[in-house]
Design a protein around this motif. Structure first.
Motif, short mmCIF file in Angstrom:
data_model
loop_
_atom_site.label_atom_id
_atom_site.label_comp_id
_atom_site.label_asym_id
_atom_site.label_seq_id
_atom_site.Cartn_x
_atom_site.Cartn_y
_atom_site.Cartn_z
N GLN A 13 45.65 62.88 52.20
CA GLN A 13 44.60 63.73 51.65
C GLN A 13 44.79 65.18 52.11
OE1 GLN A 13 40.84 61.97 52.83
NE2 GLN A 13 40.71 60.84 50.90
N ALA A 14 44.27 66.08 51.32
CA ALA A 14 44.33 67.49 51.70
C ALA A 14 43.71 67.68 53.08
CB ALA A 14 43.59 68.34 50.67
N LYS A 87 48.17 70.82 51.76
CA LYS A 87 47.46 71.22 50.55
C LYS A 87 48.09 70.50 49.35
CE LYS A 87 47.11 75.91 52.49
NZ LYS A 87 47.41 77.34 52.25
N PRO A 88 47.33 70.36 48.27
CA PRO A 88 47.90 69.73 47.08
C PRO A 88 49.19 70.42 46.61
CG PRO A 88 45.53 69.83 46.89
CD PRO A 88 45.88 70.59 48.13
N GLU A 89 49.28 71.72 46.80
CA GLU A 89 50.48 72.43 46.36
C GLU A 89 51.70 72.15 47.24
OE1 GLU A 89 47.44 73.72 46.96
OE2 GLU A 89 47.58 75.72 47.89
N THR A 91 52.70 69.13 47.51
CA THR A 91 53.25 67.95 46.88
C THR A 91 54.63 68.23 46.30
OG1 THR A 91 51.08 67.04 46.35
CG2 THR A 91 52.94 66.30 45.01
N VAL A 120 50.04 65.09 48.19
CA VAL A 120 48.81 65.50 48.84
C VAL A 120 47.70 65.47 47.79
CG1 VAL A 120 47.65 67.25 50.22
CG2 VAL A 120 50.13 66.96 50.39
N SER A 121 46.72 64.64 48.02
CA SER A 121 45.61 64.51 47.07
C SER A 121 44.47 65.45 47.45
CB SER A 121 45.12 63.08 47.02
OG SER A 121 44.60 62.70 48.28
N SER A 122 43.78 65.92 46.43
CA SER A 122 42.68 66.87 46.68
C SER A 122 41.36 66.16 46.87
CB SER A 122 42.57 67.84 45.52
OG SER A 122 42.38 67.14 44.31
#
Length: 122
Positions: A13-14, A87-89, A91, A120-122
């Motif tokens: 997770q984020a 962070k999701p970015e 990924t 990475v999930s938000s």
């Protein structure tokens, strides 16, 4: 030849953390500077971090500075990437790479691993 095998990727997770490892074999590990790169879907591969042969010099992309830490254990022929505050970015597929002698922040590395997925999930 240098063989590189990454591990430690996964889904997080984020805000979470992951530690990637890259095990090297085939040549004297301490003769090689090491780097981590990543490639997200539809994007070019980009530099993440690099470390000199003795670990005394480390270099980071601005996007990960302060969140990621590269290190190495020459006795265990392994380089690590500790990733925090993900962070999701972030990924991407993460690759480790080796090049003789001098460290570089470019993609000019001689040997590459097969990559490990970080999501990475938000």
């Amino acid at each position: 030849q240098v063989q590189l095998v990454e591990s430690g990727g996964g889904l997080v997770q984020a805000g979470g953390s992951l530690r990637l490892s890259c095990a090297a074999s085939g040549r004297t590990f301490s003769n090689y500077a090491m780097g981590w790169f990543r490639q997200a879907p539809g994007k070019e591969r980009e530099f993440v971090a690099a470390i000199s042969r003795n670990g005394g010099g480390t270099y980071y992309a601005d996007s990960v500075k302060g969140r990621f830490t590269i290190s190495r254990d020459n006795a265990k022929n392994t380089v690590f990437l500790q990733m925090s505050s993900l962070k999701p970015e972030d990924t991407a597929v993460y690759y480790c790479a080796a090049r003789p002698v001098t460290v570089s922040t470019s993609g000019r590395y001689d040997y590459w691993g097969q990559g490990t997925q970080v999501t990475v999930s938000s």
